[in-house]
Enzyme design. Structure first.
Site, mmCIF file in Angstrom:
data_model
loop_
_atom_site.group_PDB
_atom_site.id
_atom_site.type_symbol
_atom_site.label_atom_id
_atom_site.label_comp_id
_atom_site.label_asym_id
_atom_site.label_seq_id
_atom_site.Cartn_x
_atom_site.Cartn_y
_atom_site.Cartn_z
ATOM 1 N N SER A 161 0.796 -1.225 0.000
ATOM 2 C CA SER A 161 0.000 0.000 0.000
ATOM 3 C C SER A 161 0.830 1.276 0.000
ATOM 4 O O SER A 161 0.304 2.350 -0.266
ATOM 5 C CB SER A 161 -0.937 0.029 1.210
ATOM 6 O OG SER A 161 -0.180 0.115 2.392
ATOM 7 N N ASP A 206 -1.997 8.261 9.266
ATOM 8 C CA ASP A 206 -3.116 7.572 9.921
ATOM 9 C C ASP A 206 -2.693 6.495 10.918
ATOM 10 O O ASP A 206 -3.505 5.684 11.335
ATOM 11 C CB ASP A 206 -4.041 6.960 8.864
ATOM 12 C CG ASP A 206 -3.333 5.931 7.980
ATOM 13 O OD1 ASP A 206 -2.176 5.583 8.273
ATOM 14 O OD2 ASP A 206 -3.938 5.476 6.984
ATOM 15 N N HIS A 230 0.363 4.675 7.585
ATOM 16 C CA HIS A 230 0.796 5.275 6.324
ATOM 17 C C HIS A 230 1.287 6.698 6.544
ATOM 18 O O HIS A 230 0.969 7.330 7.544
ATOM 19 C CB HIS A 230 -0.344 5.223 5.314
ATOM 20 C CG HIS A 230 -0.948 3.861 5.199
ATOM 21 N ND1 HIS A 230 -2.024 3.459 5.967
ATOM 22 C CD2 HIS A 230 -0.601 2.799 4.446
ATOM 23 C CE1 HIS A 230 -2.321 2.200 5.666
ATOM 24 N NE2 HIS A 230 -1.466 1.776 4.750
#
Length: 389
Positions: free
Chosen positions: A52, A352, A355
């Site tokens: 991600s 967050d 990330h």
């Protein structure tokens, strides 16, 4: 304590580095915001792989890990795109800055591209692992794990090449030359999720490292044999500096910069083996330029002196639950009704809890592309491509 440990272990498996991203075609085709000094542009396309930290939309909320299930809502995407784009950040990722540096449009995700990707495509998957999914199933470690691995991404890449007329048995036909000769292969970090998924299990870090490196080197060999000539490989970052790791680890498990020592050591050991393997591939494929991007030391350098890079909050999440000291709670992640967002994400390293902010990705990108954290340098790779045409 055992119950609590098992619970939080499952949270790590669920709250993995995931990215969910379904963008409009106009965004993929938009011209870059920054104009690169590279003229003419050395690469016509980029193929990206990873998890991600690199994914531009191959994961959806309904199919990916559920720990950050609100990525399609505000405040995600608020800084650059001014709307949620399903990237796990307030804005752009490293791969976005790479495309802009090379005067290319943002990369569409493979699962939503319909094979129409003249300037490259992104195969990275949020929550992806280096080790095949079957290993985690066998060891009863599936939970909400994304089933795709780096080997899945390799299968997608081969299918994409076939859709362009580049068959598996070919390496030098016109279709293959068109697909590969002017392509940069950007391999984002992969392997963090493998370690996270096995936390609290009987599977050792040594086992994960051996299997992850073996799978990754198999992937790398395959793309080099298909004809990849310019390859960038990121190592694992200092994941012990993420609020999630800080939240879960014992307070006495800290290194000299205040991050989780055991986690950073785990990543460092993985990277030592990875770097050795890349040198072996350089010897085996002398026609290729293989760049090792030292994500670990770049991240650590920022954390050693965050103010130098404009960051006032190195450990707090910008978007989170408000829980001290990291503004992070695995039961109330960014985007849920109880969370709030900081007024200036550019002052935060972390977005967050897992990330990073666009500001941090921008700093890291500059360190990778223009600094000393790529071996050989990215400028060397570009110069060699320009000389060879």
């Amino acid at each position: 304590m055992a119950t609590s440990f098992t619970y939080f272990s499952s949270q790590i498996a669920i709250i993995t580095i995931t990215t969910i991203f379904v963008l409009s075609p106009s965004l993929f085709s938009a011209s870059t915001a920054a104009t690169s000094a590279l003229n003419p542009r050395p690469f016509n396309k980029i193929y990206a792989f990873g998890d991600s930290f690199t994914d531009t939309g191959n994961t959806k909320t309904a199919t990916g890990p559920s720990g950050f299930a609100h990525v399609s809502t505000s405040p995600y995407g608020s800084t650059y795109f001014h709307r949620p784009t399903n990237r796990y950040s307030d804005g752009r990722l490293v791969i976005d800055f790479v495309t802009q540096e090379l005067s290319l449009p943002f990369l569409p995700p493979y699962l939503h591209s319909k094979n129409n990707a003249p300037n490259g495509i992104n195969f990275a998957v949020g929550g992806s692992t280096a080790i095949n999914h079957a290993f985690f199933v066998k060891n009863n470690l599936t939970l909400n794990i994304t089933p795709q691995s780096i080997q899945t991404q390799l299968l997608w890449f081969n299918k994409f090449l076939e859709s362009q007329g580049c068959k598996a048995a070919e390496t030098s036909g016109p279709a293959c030359r068109a697909a590969l000769d002017d392509a940069l292969f950007w391999v984002g970090e992969i392997g963090v999720n493998d370690y996270a998924y096995t936390l609290g299990s009987t599977v050792s870090s040594d086992t994960i490292r051996k299997l992850a490196i073996s799978s990754f080197t198999g992937f790398l060999k395959a793309i080099l044999e298909r004809g990849a000539k310019y390859v960038v490989v990121q190592n694992l970052p200092t994941t012990g500096c993420l609020p999630l790791a800080m939240y879960l680890a014992a307070e006495n498990d800290r290194d000299d910069i205040g991050c989780v020592k055991s986690v950073n050591n785990q990543s460092y050991t993985h990277n030592v083996v990875l770097r050795t393997k890349l040198q072996e591939f350089r010897n085996q494929f002398p026609q290729a330029v293989i760049v090792y991007v030292d994500y670990w030391n770049a991240f650590r350098t920022v954390m050693q002196n965050p103010m130098k890079y404009g960051f006032k909050e190195p450990f707090k999440a910008c978007c989170g639950s408000g829980d001290p000291p990291y503004n992070f709670n695995p039961l109330a992640t960014c985007g849920t009704p109880s969370t709030t967002v900081c007024p200036n994400p550019a002052q935060y390293v972390n977005w967050d809890g897992v990330h990073l902010t666009e500001a941090m990705y921008k700093v890291l990108s500059d360190m990778f592309l223009n600094g000393t954290f790529s071996q050989p340098s990215f400028n060397y790779l570009v110069s060699k491509k320009q000389r060879q045409g």
